[in-house]
Design a protein around this motif. Structure first.
Motif, PDB file in Angstrom:
ATOM      1  N   HIS A  42      12.649   5.584 -10.864  1.00 56.81           N
ATOM      2  CA  HIS A  42      12.250   6.978 -11.120  1.00 56.81           C
ATOM      3  C   HIS A  42      11.021   7.031 -12.029  1.00 56.81           C
ATOM      4  O   HIS A  42      10.103   7.826 -11.803  1.00 56.81           O
ATOM      5  CB  HIS A  42      13.407   7.747 -11.760  1.00 56.81           C
ATOM      6  CG  HIS A  42      14.454   8.190 -10.788  1.00 56.81           C
ATOM      7  ND1 HIS A  42      14.237   9.197  -9.858  1.00 56.81           N
ATOM      8  CD2 HIS A  42      15.733   7.767 -10.586  1.00 56.81           C
ATOM      9  CE1 HIS A  42      15.328   9.369  -9.141  1.00 56.81           C
ATOM     10  NE2 HIS A  42      16.259   8.516  -9.556  1.00 56.81           N
ATOM     11  N   ARG A  43      11.013   6.176 -13.047  1.00 59.32           N
ATOM     12  CA  ARG A  43       9.860   6.157 -13.957  1.00 59.32           C
ATOM     13  C   ARG A  43       8.597   5.735 -13.213  1.00 59.32           C
ATOM     14  O   ARG A  43       7.521   6.313 -13.408  1.00 59.32           O
ATOM     15  CB  ARG A  43      10.133   5.196 -15.116  1.00 59.32           C
ATOM     16  CG  ARG A  43       9.068   5.263 -16.216  1.00 59.32           C
ATOM     17  CD  ARG A  43       9.233   4.139 -17.222  1.00 59.32           C
ATOM     18  NE  ARG A  43      10.588   4.055 -17.765  1.00 59.32           N
ATOM     19  CZ  ARG A  43      10.994   3.069 -18.565  1.00 59.32           C
ATOM     20  NH1 ARG A  43      10.174   2.085 -18.881  1.00 59.32           N
ATOM     21  NH2 ARG A  43      12.236   3.066 -19.032  1.00 59.32           N
ATOM     22  N   MET A  44       8.707   4.742 -12.347  1.00 57.37           N
ATOM     23  CA  MET A  44       7.560   4.291 -11.564  1.00 57.37           C
ATOM     24  C   MET A  44       7.066   5.383 -10.620  1.00 57.37           C
ATOM     25  O   MET A  44       5.858   5.566 -10.440  1.00 57.37           O
ATOM     26  CB  MET A  44       7.939   3.036 -10.766  1.00 57.37           C
ATOM     27  CG  MET A  44       8.147   1.804 -11.616  1.00 57.37           C
ATOM     28  SD  MET A  44       8.845   0.433 -10.648  1.00 57.37           S
ATOM     29  CE  MET A  44       7.600   0.250  -9.359  1.00 57.37           C
ATOM     30  N   SER A  45       8.002   6.106 -10.011  1.00 57.83           N
ATOM     31  CA  SER A  45       7.612   7.177  -9.094  1.00 57.83           C
ATOM     32  C   SER A  45       6.853   8.273  -9.828  1.00 57.83           C
ATOM     33  O   SER A  45       5.844   8.794  -9.326  1.00 57.83           O
ATOM     34  CB  SER A  45       8.847   7.755  -8.396  1.00 57.83           C
ATOM     35  OG  SER A  45       9.406   6.821  -7.494  1.00 57.83           O
ATOM     36  N   ASP A  46       7.318   8.624 -11.026  1.00 62.49           N
ATOM     37  CA  ASP A  46       6.614   9.630 -11.814  1.00 62.49           C
ATOM     38  C   ASP A  46       5.210   9.149 -12.182  1.00 62.49           C
ATOM     39  O   ASP A  46       4.242   9.925 -12.140  1.00 62.49           O
ATOM     40  CB  ASP A  46       7.400   9.955 -13.085  1.00 62.49           C
ATOM     41  CG  ASP A  46       8.690  10.710 -12.808  1.00 62.49           C
ATOM     42  OD1 ASP A  46       8.815  11.277 -11.706  1.00 62.49           O
ATOM     43  OD2 ASP A  46       9.578  10.721 -13.693  1.00 62.49           O
ATOM     44  N   ALA A  47       5.105   7.870 -12.538  1.00 61.08           N
ATOM     45  CA  ALA A  47       3.803   7.327 -12.919  1.00 61.08           C
ATOM     46  C   ALA A  47       2.843   7.291 -11.727  1.00 61.08           C
ATOM     47  O   ALA A  47       1.663   7.637 -11.858  1.00 61.08           O
ATOM     48  CB  ALA A  47       3.975   5.922 -13.498  1.00 61.08           C
ATOM     49  N   LEU A  48       3.350   6.886 -10.562  1.00 67.68           N
ATOM     50  CA  LEU A  48       2.487   6.835  -9.387  1.00 67.68           C
ATOM     51  C   LEU A  48       2.080   8.239  -8.945  1.00 67.68           C
ATOM     52  O   LEU A  48       0.938   8.467  -8.524  1.00 67.68           O
ATOM     53  CB  LEU A  48       3.188   6.112  -8.238  1.00 67.68           C
ATOM     54  CG  LEU A  48       2.322   5.877  -6.998  1.00 67.68           C
ATOM     55  CD1 LEU A  48       1.146   4.969  -7.326  1.00 67.68           C
ATOM     56  CD2 LEU A  48       3.132   5.295  -5.853  1.00 67.68           C
ATOM     57  N   ALA A  49       3.001   9.195  -9.044  1.00 69.54           N
ATOM     58  CA  ALA A  49       2.658  10.579  -8.728  1.00 69.54           C
ATOM     59  C   ALA A  49       1.561  11.080  -9.650  1.00 69.54           C
ATOM     60  O   ALA A  49       0.674  11.845  -9.232  1.00 69.54           O
ATOM     61  CB  ALA A  49       3.900  11.469  -8.834  1.00 69.54           C
ATOM     62  N   LEU A  99       0.864  -1.176   0.000  1.00 69.14           N
ATOM     63  CA  LEU A  99       0.000   0.000   0.000  1.00 69.14           C
ATOM     64  C   LEU A  99       0.905   1.231   0.000  1.00 69.14           C
ATOM     65  O   LEU A  99       1.760   1.371   0.870  1.00 69.14           O
ATOM     66  CB  LEU A  99      -0.925   0.004   1.213  1.00 69.14           C
ATOM     67  CG  LEU A  99      -1.990   1.104   1.236  1.00 69.14           C
ATOM     68  CD1 LEU A  99      -3.266   0.604   1.908  1.00 69.14           C
ATOM     69  CD2 LEU A  99      -1.496   2.352   1.952  1.00 69.14           C
ATOM     70  N   VAL A 100       0.731   2.102  -0.989  1.00 68.15           N
ATOM     71  CA  VAL A 100       1.583   3.292  -1.131  1.00 68.15           C
ATOM     72  C   VAL A 100       0.689   4.510  -1.011  1.00 68.15           C
ATOM     73  O   VAL A 100      -0.218   4.707  -1.829  1.00 68.15           O
ATOM     74  CB  VAL A 100       2.333   3.293  -2.474  1.00 68.15           C
ATOM     75  CG1 VAL A 100       3.331   4.437  -2.509  1.00 68.15           C
ATOM     76  CG2 VAL A 100       3.045   1.959  -2.692  1.00 68.15           C
ATOM     77  N   ALA A 101       0.926   5.323   0.033  1.00 64.42           N
ATOM     78  CA  ALA A 101       0.014   6.410   0.380  1.00 64.42           C
ATOM     79  C   ALA A 101       0.671   7.774   0.260  1.00 64.42           C
ATOM     80  O   ALA A 101       1.842   7.945   0.576  1.00 64.42           O
ATOM     81  CB  ALA A 101      -0.511   6.220   1.812  1.00 64.42           C
ATOM     82  N   ALA A 102      -0.097   8.739  -0.180  1.00 68.75           N
ATOM     83  CA  ALA A 102       0.320  10.149  -0.245  1.00 68.75           C
ATOM     84  C   ALA A 102      -0.967  10.982  -0.320  1.00 68.75           C
ATOM     85  O   ALA A 102      -1.995  10.493  -0.783  1.00 68.75           O
ATOM     86  CB  ALA A 102       1.207  10.411  -1.461  1.00 68.75           C
ATOM     87  N   PHE A 139       8.506  12.281  -4.787  1.00 69.64           N
ATOM     88  CA  PHE A 139       8.599  10.906  -4.300  1.00 69.64           C
ATOM     89  C   PHE A 139      10.049  10.452  -4.303  1.00 69.64           C
ATOM     90  O   PHE A 139      10.783  10.692  -5.277  1.00 69.64           O
ATOM     91  CB  PHE A 139       7.796   9.956  -5.182  1.00 69.64           C
ATOM     92  CG  PHE A 139       6.304  10.005  -4.980  1.00 69.64           C
ATOM     93  CD1 PHE A 139       5.734  10.892  -4.076  1.00 69.64           C
ATOM     94  CD2 PHE A 139       5.470   9.166  -5.688  1.00 69.64           C
ATOM     95  CE1 PHE A 139       4.356  10.943  -3.880  1.00 69.64           C
ATOM     96  CE2 PHE A 139       4.092   9.204  -5.510  1.00 69.64           C
ATOM     97  CZ  PHE A 139       3.543  10.091  -4.609  1.00 69.64           C
ATOM     98  N   ARG A 140      10.450   9.792  -3.229  1.00 65.95           N
ATOM     99  CA  ARG A 140      11.724   9.081  -3.233  1.00 65.95           C
ATOM    100  C   ARG A 140      11.522   7.752  -3.965  1.00 65.95           C
ATOM    101  O   ARG A 140      10.397   7.311  -4.191  1.00 65.95           O
ATOM    102  CB  ARG A 140      12.204   8.867  -1.810  1.00 65.95           C
ATOM    103  CG  ARG A 140      12.414  10.198  -1.071  1.00 65.95           C
ATOM    104  CD  ARG A 140      12.858  10.010   0.358  1.00 65.95           C
ATOM    105  NE  ARG A 140      12.994  11.302   1.024  1.00 65.95           N
ATOM    106  CZ  ARG A 140      13.377  11.454   2.282  1.00 65.95           C
ATOM    107  NH1 ARG A 140      13.669  10.390   3.020  1.00 65.95           N
ATOM    108  NH2 ARG A 140      13.489  12.665   2.811  1.00 65.95           N
ATOM    109  N   THR A 141      12.602   7.092  -4.315  1.00 65.41           N
ATOM    110  CA  THR A 141      12.497   5.911  -5.173  1.00 65.41           C
ATOM    111  C   THR A 141      12.555   4.586  -4.422  1.00 65.41           C
ATOM    112  O   THR A 141      12.359   3.533  -5.029  1.00 65.41           O
ATOM    113  CB  THR A 141      13.613   5.920  -6.226  1.00 65.41           C
ATOM    114  OG1 THR A 141      14.883   5.996  -5.562  1.00 65.41           O
ATOM    115  CG2 THR A 141      13.464   7.114  -7.163  1.00 65.41           C
ATOM    116  N   GLY A 142      12.805   4.635  -3.098  1.00 66.68           N
ATOM    117  CA  GLY A 142      12.941   3.384  -2.359  1.00 66.68           C
ATOM    118  C   GLY A 142      11.713   2.501  -2.452  1.00 66.68           C
ATOM    119  O   GLY A 142      11.820   1.272  -2.575  1.00 66.68           O
TER     120      GLY A 142
END
Length: 295
Positions: free
Chosen positions: A246-253, A85-88, A179-182
């Protein structure tokens, strides 16, 4: 009279908590023990009697004493367990409680949480250790491998591994921060289903505050990375893995950002509404320090 910077007895005054580095705090405790090494047992998915009891107490305090209201939607999208679960947006100490309000009591959620912010007293650390639900992180870059190991253990037991990829409670209200990438590296290496959760309204707390969350459609690391369903991930620790993170973080954002912005207006009260106990409740479970809300 004591000299400036001295305590009443002439000794040096300890710096405010916000100015003590995480490394120094860890050293005071005998080292930065993180994740499963700190927990010392498998992360359980079953909700214990103690957890259920304290969950009821927390709900009474949150909804009756503090009179918070949490509007939540999308729970029908939740898998049965064994997912990330990834929350923001992550803006305050209420965020884990908002997460737990959005999912069932069982299977349990386990969070990567800031040890310096959470372990402000020995009794709190002992209680959290017995209760479970937290896998502490000390800032200073011990490495991600042990957090991947923790995530795999949580998922293998059918529990929920919760992350907040901004990594800080600083940031603008009603919008996500960088978003950080961890989280993305953990997502690739566990290859578990990913549940995005949008959160709004936790940056400032007072009696009667409205908060909101929304469970968004389940996705996957490959979908966020733009890979085929059967594509292999890059080698662990490679530059290609970091680029994909990084690509995943941009997509999730791109998924969470609009959802947070859509939720936020419902949480905003009129300017003239009393905000009783605002400072006390906003900082109730946070180590006091500067929060940048202009990012």
């Amino acid at each position: 009279m004591a000299e400036p910077g001295s305590g009443p007895a002439g000794g040096r005054r300890r710096p405010p908590p916000g100015r003590v580095s995480p490394e120094a705090l860890a050293a005071q405790r005998g080292g930065a023990v993180e994740g499963l090494a700190w927990l010392g047992r498998p992360p359980e998915a079953k909700a214990s009697i103690l957890y259920r009891l304290l969950r009821l107490v927390a709900r009474f305090v949150i909804f009756v004493v503090f009179r918070f209201r949490i509007g939540t939607s999308g729970q029908e999208r939740l898998p049965h367990g064994g997912y990330l679960l990834v929350a923001a947006a992550h803006r305050g100490w209420m965020d884990p409680f908002v997460v737990m309000h959005a999912i069932p009591a069982e299977p349990r959620a386990w969070f990567l949480g800031s040890a310096p912010s959470t372990f402000t007293s020995r009794w709190r650390e002992r209680l959290i250790h017995r209760l479970g639900g937290l896998l502490p992180v000390w800032r200073g870059g011990i490495g991600i491998d042990q957090h991947v190991t923790a995530a795999r253990a949580v998922i293998a037991n059918g529990a929920v591994f919760a992350q907040m990829p901004e990594g800080t409670v600083s940031g603008p209200p009603g919008r996500i921060g960088p978003f950080r990438t961890g989280w993305a590296v953990i997502a690739m290496r566990t290859d578990a289903p990913i549940v995005p959760l949008a959160i709004a309204g936790t940056e400032e707390l007072y009696l009667g505050r409205r908060l909101a969350s929304q469970v968004l459609p389940v996705t996957s690391a490959r979908a966020l990375a733009g890979l085929a369903p059967d594509a292999a991930f890059p080698p662990e620790g490679s530059r290609e893995e970091l680029a994909l993170a990084h690509r995943m973080s941009d997509a999730l954002a791109g998924i969470l950002g609009p959802a947070v912005e859509a939720l936020y207006p419902w949480t905003v009260d009129a300017a003239g509404r009393p905000r009783r106990l605002r400072r006390r409740l906003t900082w109730l479970l946070l180590r006091r320090g500067r929060l940048d809300r202009d990012g």
